[in-house]
Design a protein around this motif. Structure first.
Motif, short mmCIF file in Angstrom:
data_model
loop_
_atom_site.label_atom_id
_atom_site.label_comp_id
_atom_site.label_asym_id
_atom_site.label_seq_id
_atom_site.Cartn_x
_atom_site.Cartn_y
_atom_site.Cartn_z
N ALA A 320 2.24 -2.53 -20.68
CA ALA A 320 1.32 -1.48 -20.27
C ALA A 320 2.00 -0.51 -19.32
CB ALA A 320 0.09 -2.10 -19.60
N SER A 321 1.65 0.77 -19.46
CA SER A 321 2.11 1.78 -18.51
C SER A 321 1.09 2.91 -18.50
CB SER A 321 3.49 2.32 -18.89
OG SER A 321 3.45 2.99 -20.14
N GLY A 322 1.01 3.61 -17.40
CA GLY A 322 0.04 4.69 -17.30
C GLY A 322 -0.27 5.00 -15.84
N THR A 323 -1.29 5.79 -15.63
CA THR A 323 -1.66 6.21 -14.28
C THR A 323 -2.98 5.56 -13.87
OG1 THR A 323 -2.64 8.20 -15.23
CG2 THR A 323 -0.41 8.38 -14.37
N ALA A 324 -3.39 5.83 -12.63
CA ALA A 324 -4.63 5.25 -12.12
C ALA A 324 -5.16 6.11 -10.98
CB ALA A 324 -4.39 3.82 -11.64
N PHE A 325 -6.43 5.93 -10.69
CA PHE A 325 -7.07 6.56 -9.54
C PHE A 325 -7.26 5.52 -8.44
CE2 PHE A 325 -8.82 8.71 -13.33
CZ PHE A 325 -8.34 9.99 -13.11
N VAL A 326 -7.01 5.92 -7.20
CA VAL A 326 -7.24 5.05 -6.05
C VAL A 326 -8.05 5.80 -5.01
CG1 VAL A 326 -5.06 3.82 -6.44
CG2 VAL A 326 -5.13 5.75 -4.83
N ILE A 327 -8.69 5.03 -4.13
CA ILE A 327 -9.40 5.60 -2.99
C ILE A 327 -8.62 5.25 -1.73
CG2 ILE A 327 -11.53 5.60 -1.64
CD1 ILE A 327 -13.07 4.97 -4.16
N PRO A 328 -8.11 6.23 -1.02
CA PRO A 328 -7.34 5.94 0.19
C PRO A 328 -8.23 5.38 1.30
CG PRO A 328 -6.88 8.16 -0.62
CD PRO A 328 -8.09 7.67 -1.35
N ALA A 329 -7.62 4.58 2.15
CA ALA A 329 -8.29 4.14 3.36
C ALA A 329 -8.60 5.38 4.21
CB ALA A 329 -7.41 3.18 4.14
N GLY A 330 -9.82 5.47 4.69
CA GLY A 330 -10.22 6.63 5.47
C GLY A 330 -10.91 7.70 4.64
N ALA A 331 -11.15 7.45 3.35
CA ALA A 331 -11.84 8.42 2.52
C ALA A 331 -13.23 8.71 3.09
CB ALA A 331 -11.96 7.90 1.09
N GLN A 332 -13.64 9.98 3.08
CA GLN A 332 -14.91 10.38 3.67
C GLN A 332 -16.10 10.11 2.75
OE1 GLN A 332 -15.27 11.69 6.90
NE2 GLN A 332 -13.13 11.01 7.03
N ASN A 333 -15.88 10.10 1.45
CA ASN A 333 -16.98 9.97 0.50
C ASN A 333 -16.63 8.98 -0.60
OD1 ASN A 333 -19.33 10.34 -0.97
ND2 ASN A 333 -19.20 12.58 -1.01
N PRO A 334 -16.50 7.70 -0.24
CA PRO A 334 -16.07 6.72 -1.24
C PRO A 334 -17.07 6.54 -2.39
CG PRO A 334 -16.72 5.63 0.80
CD PRO A 334 -16.66 7.09 1.09
N ASP A 335 -18.38 6.71 -2.13
CA ASP A 335 -19.35 6.57 -3.21
C ASP A 335 -19.13 7.63 -4.29
OD1 ASP A 335 -20.82 4.31 -2.77
OD2 ASP A 335 -22.41 5.30 -1.64
#
Length: 461
Positions: A320-335
């Motif tokens: 498998a190879s590809g990209t992804a989305f992450v939420i950084p620590a400290g994000a203001q609007n995680p929802d």
């Protein structure tokens, strides 16, 4: 007024990122600053501003998905930084508190940031949005972004490798498809010898291009080796890895040696009118699934088919190879970040992308090779609705081969030192193929360097 989302969802996997270790921030409950990485996710309808970063060069596939996600999140003001992901900039922004809500990156390196608490785990995000990642995505894709029994990213795309065959070169040399079999070294080496041509010691046609450094992990895992253990600890000096490097050396030695092979392949017009299949510079070559898209405009000038890469036991094998989305620590609007990522990788979003791609191809001409999304259900739906017979039976056989191997994927392994492991593996391969070191020596040196990197990013703590 709400801005229209304009950014790219990258079709090709990122091939190199330089990751910089840095202390983490804290997402808390949507606030910023502090140490540690956690976030609270709810099933409430998201609203407010959403800042995303790491996207560039929007195409029809990316834009259609962005439009779909925007339609689903009518109360979210989506602000996109449409520039390429930069690792040093990312860690600097986290440290300073200037934190985006979503970042796109190559998923090979997600675990590095997870180990440093620079991103937050997403199990609660998935649960809040009613998604089971192991049902939504291929297991190997989810394994890429799993660390310490938590899922840290929302994956997209899966570009399985296979072997594209140049039937003109093969037929002229009397080589059959069955001889291009990576599970039978003697048979493959015999086919290479039949097809290889040189002039004055310089290759003019390679029998087989293994893409030794670009696809090194494929060869190691396919030969029964491993890059790291279940805890992410580097295992480059595993005795099973030696066979793969020695096999690659046999292949390059049979074609003038690695230096000559590398110099020749570096000269290929890979994306142009004089690419290696048009000019008959290769008899066969390992390629990821995106490459048939490049060859589509030249379908009338080439004669290609494909076979799976096979593991040492003869089974079709892919990684498998590809990209992804992450939420950084400290994000203001995680929802909102969670909802946006899930919507971008939903089946409806992918079907919108499939429709957009089909419309583009109908308008401009070309062969629909399908979309390999990271989701088996989406892949199948797009294939059924939009990937028909092209009128070129050989090209259709290539497309079918990639669809056949996508289910055989294995993960490279998830490790906090993922990038360093890959870099050190490539260094070991290069040293071995050039004859500077034995495979055992090169892998021992690579292991030492990778272990240092693992310890430095906190993997050994």
């Amino acid at each position: 007024m709400r801005k229209s989302a304009r950014a790219a969802i990258v079709l090709l996997p990122v091939t190199a990122l330089v990751l910089t270790a840095c202390g983490g921030g804290d997402a808390g409950e949507g606030g910023g600053g502090g140490g540690g990485g956690s976030a609270e996710f709810t099933d409430a309808a998201p609203s407010g501003a959403l800042n995303a970063w790491g996207f560039e060069n929007a195409d029809d596939v990316g834009q259609s998905r962005l439009d779909h996600a925007e339609e689903q999140l009518s109360d979210v003001d989506i602000q996109l930084d449409a520039t390429a992901f930069d690792a040093q900039k990312f860690t600097t922004r986290i440290a300073s508190g200037d934190v985006p809500d979503v970042v796109q990156m190559d998923r090979r390196y997600v675990t590095t940031y997870a180990a440093q608490d620079l991103i937050v785990p997403l199990d609660q995000c998935y649960e809040a949005r009613g998604v089971d990642p192991r049902e939504q995505y291929y297991p190997s894709v989810v394994d890429d972004v799993t660390f310490e029994d938590q899922v840290w990213a929302v994956p997209q795309f899966y570009q399985p490798p296979a072997i594209i065959l140049n039937k003109r070169v093969m037929d002229a040399a009397g080589v059959t498809n069955e001889e291009i079999d990576t599970s039978q070294p003697e048979v493959l080496l015999g086919a290479i010898e039949k097809m290889y041509e040189e002039s004055g010691g310089v290759p003019t046609t390679l029998g087989f291009d293994p893409v030794a450094t670009g696809q090194g992990g494929l060869w190691v895992l396919g030969q029964g080796g491993r890059l790291n253990d279940e805890a992410g600890v580097p295992t480059l000096d595993d005795p099973a890895n030696v066979a793969a490097l020695e096999y690659l050396k046999q292949i390059t030695d049979a074609q003038g040696g690695f230096a000559q092979v590398k110099s020749f392949t570096d000269s290929f017009d890979t994306f142009g009118d004089n690419n290696q299949f048009v000019t008959d510079q290769v008899g066969a070559q390992v390629n990821a699934q995106w490459y048939p898209n490049v060859l589509g405009p030249y379908a009338d000038q080439i004669q290609i088919e494909a076979v799976p890469f096979r593991d040492k036991d003869g089974n079709p094998f892919s990684v498998a190879s590809g990209t992804a989305f992450v939420i950084p620590a400290g994000a203001q609007n995680p929802d909102a970040a969670c909802a946006w990522m899930i919507n971008l990788t939903s089946q409806d979003a992918w079907l919108a992308a499939g429709e957009a791609r089909a419309a583009t191809l109908e308008e401009n001409g070309g062969i629909n090779t399908g979309l390999f999304t990271g989701s088996p259900a989406a892949d199948q739906a797009i294939r059924e609705q939009y990937v028909g017979e092209s009128g070129n039976a050989n090209f259709d056989q290539v497309i079918g081969t990639y669809y056949e191997v996508v289910g055989d994927g294995k993960t490279f392994g998830s490790s906090p030192a993922g990038q360093d492991i890959q870099n050190e593996l490539n260094n070991a391969i290069t040293a071995t193929l050039l004859g500077d070191k034995t495979a055992e020596e090169a892998l021992a040196d690579a292991q030492e360097a990778a272990q240092r990197a693992f310890d430095n990013v906190g993997g050994g703590s």
